[in-house]
Enzyme design. Structure first.
Site, mmCIF file in Angstrom:
data_model
loop_
_atom_site.group_PDB
_atom_site.id
_atom_site.type_symbol
_atom_site.label_atom_id
_atom_site.label_comp_id
_atom_site.label_asym_id
_atom_site.label_seq_id
_atom_site.Cartn_x
_atom_site.Cartn_y
_atom_site.Cartn_z
ATOM 1 N N GLY A 1 0.844 -1.186 0.000
ATOM 2 C CA GLY A 1 0.000 0.000 0.000
ATOM 3 C C GLY A 1 0.876 1.231 0.000
ATOM 4 N N GLU A 2 0.298 2.351 0.376
ATOM 5 C CA GLU A 2 1.039 3.607 0.404
ATOM 6 C C GLU A 2 0.470 4.476 1.516
ATOM 7 O OE1 GLU A 2 2.617 7.044 -2.687
ATOM 8 O OE2 GLU A 2 1.905 5.099 -3.387
ATOM 9 N N LYS B 1 8.717 0.767 4.805
ATOM 10 C CA LYS B 1 8.221 2.053 4.307
ATOM 11 C C LYS B 1 9.390 2.819 3.703
ATOM 12 C CE LYS B 1 4.653 2.839 7.837
ATOM 13 N NZ LYS B 1 4.117 3.869 8.761
ATOM 14 N N VAL C 1 4.795 1.181 0.691
ATOM 15 C CA VAL C 1 5.143 0.221 1.737
ATOM 16 C C VAL C 1 5.297 -1.139 1.073
ATOM 17 C CG1 VAL C 1 4.490 -0.801 3.938
ATOM 18 C CG2 VAL C 1 3.779 1.543 3.392
ATOM 19 N N GLY D 1 1.547 8.319 3.987
ATOM 20 C CA GLY D 1 2.076 9.656 3.782
ATOM 21 C C GLY D 1 3.539 9.694 3.433
ATOM 22 N N ASP E 1 -3.070 12.155 14.140
ATOM 23 C CA ASP E 1 -3.546 11.712 12.826
ATOM 24 C C ASP E 1 -4.195 10.339 12.942
ATOM 25 O OD1 ASP E 1 -4.003 12.069 10.112
ATOM 26 O OD2 ASP E 1 -2.087 11.209 9.505
#
Length: 333
Positions: free
Chosen positions: A64-65, A84, A71, A67, A179
């Site tokens: 996935g990705e 990451k 990854v 910020g 966050d």
């Protein structure tokens, strides 16, 4: 090196500067004080090690990705890992990369993702974390083809995430996540929840101060209204974000959904009027769950979400109270 243990969490207390041939010892050329935690639990990987571990960062290994950037799934010494890789053109930079190390590197708890190590070599910035085989809560709630989570699994995840935030907010740790959202709740093979995404985390207020003033950061739809208005941050801002996550869990809707009708773009604004009424709250529930056996608990969860979303932060519960409420819901199953 000192080690303090409180509430089941280990916190390493000494830090030292990281040396690199590209960085002066004071780190001034990076534009911030460069100091990284020295912990026996963190390994400084070479870039070549991580290239081998991820098969040269192959695209079919992308999990996935976030910020930081993509990854990747990898393997080192027989252990599956998540790597990451910082995208220098992305939203987050070296300061946030460092924050992730210095918060996750010193905190160990069953409801926090384990940081294994990092790579700081030339212009490469990477983080190596434990692999969470079931991915994020966001994936299961919103992405097509993902397994539909039952009510009981959702409650298990909510409780685990609440425990993670409660530990961060404890007096011994005193960290504000800043966050918190479903994409930062990661799940292992048994759907145990662990918090990730500490790039924007900040130390909480000290010396009897109520707030820390910061530049407004976070994710649209999750940030507390008083923080957006003033930039003043405390733990109750995380509690508001947790309330938004409870709404996503309850409804199966995103916090911000631009493809929905205009009046439903913002989940909190749309759902709040329904949460106060026993009958109307049914309009908020995820229709995919079906059945009626959990409606009483769903109403209680809706009431807890409404409490967390109070416009007055002083009237929101703290996370220890949220944990107790969710434990009570599980016991009533």
């Amino acid at each position: 090196m000192g080690l303090c243990v409180s509430n089941g969490i280990k916190c390493y207390t000494r830090s030292t500067e990281l040396n690199s041939r590209n960085v002066r010892r004071d780190g001034k050329n990076l534009g911030f004080e460069f100091e990284i935690l020295q912990s026996p639990n963190l390994k400084n990987f070479s870039f070549s090690e991580l290239k081998i571990a991820t098969r040269n960062f192959r695209s079919d290994g992308v999990l996935g990705e976030d910020g930081f950037g993509p990854v990747f799934k990898g393997r080192i010494d027989g252990m599956v890992i998540a790597v990451k890789r910082l995208n220098h053109e992305g939203f987050l930079g070296q300061a946030e990369w460092l924050a992730e190390i210095n918060y996750l590197g010193k905190l160990q708890h069953p409801n926090l993702v384990k940081l294994i190590g990092y790579c700081f070599e030339d212009d490469h910035r990477l983080l190596v974390c434990e692999f969470m085989s079931c991915g994020s809560m966001e994936k299961h709630l919103f992405r097509r083809g993902s397994e539909l989570l039952s009510w009981d699994i959702r409650m298990k995840i909510a409780l685990g995430a609440a425990k993670g935030l409660a530990i961060l907010h404890s007096a011994d740790v005193n960290v504000i996540h800043r966050d918190f959202k479903t994409s930062h709740i990661l799940l292992d093979s048994n759907y145990n929840a662990k918090l990730s995404g500490f790039a924007l985390a900040r130390d909480g207020p000290t010396d009897d101060k109520s707030y820390v003033s910061t530049r407004v950061m976070g994710t649209q739809g999750f940030a507390a209204p008083e923080y957006l208005a003033t930039g003043r941050l405390n733990a109750k801002c995380d509690v508001f974000s947790f309330g938004v996550v409870l709404l996503e869990i309850l409804s199966g809707r995103r916090a911000i959904e631009r493809t929905a009708p205009p009046e439903q773009h913002n989940l909190v604004e749309w759902a709040k009027p329904y949460l106060t009424n026993r009958r109307r709250v049914l309009r908020v529930l995820d229709t995919r769950l079906g059945g009626q056996h959990f409606l009483k608990r769903a109403r209680k969860l809706a009431n807890l979400a409404l409490h967390c979303l109070n416009d007055d932060p002083r009237l929101r519960p703290d996370m220890d109270e949220v944990v107790m409420a969710l434990e009570s819901l599980q016991e009533s199953n």
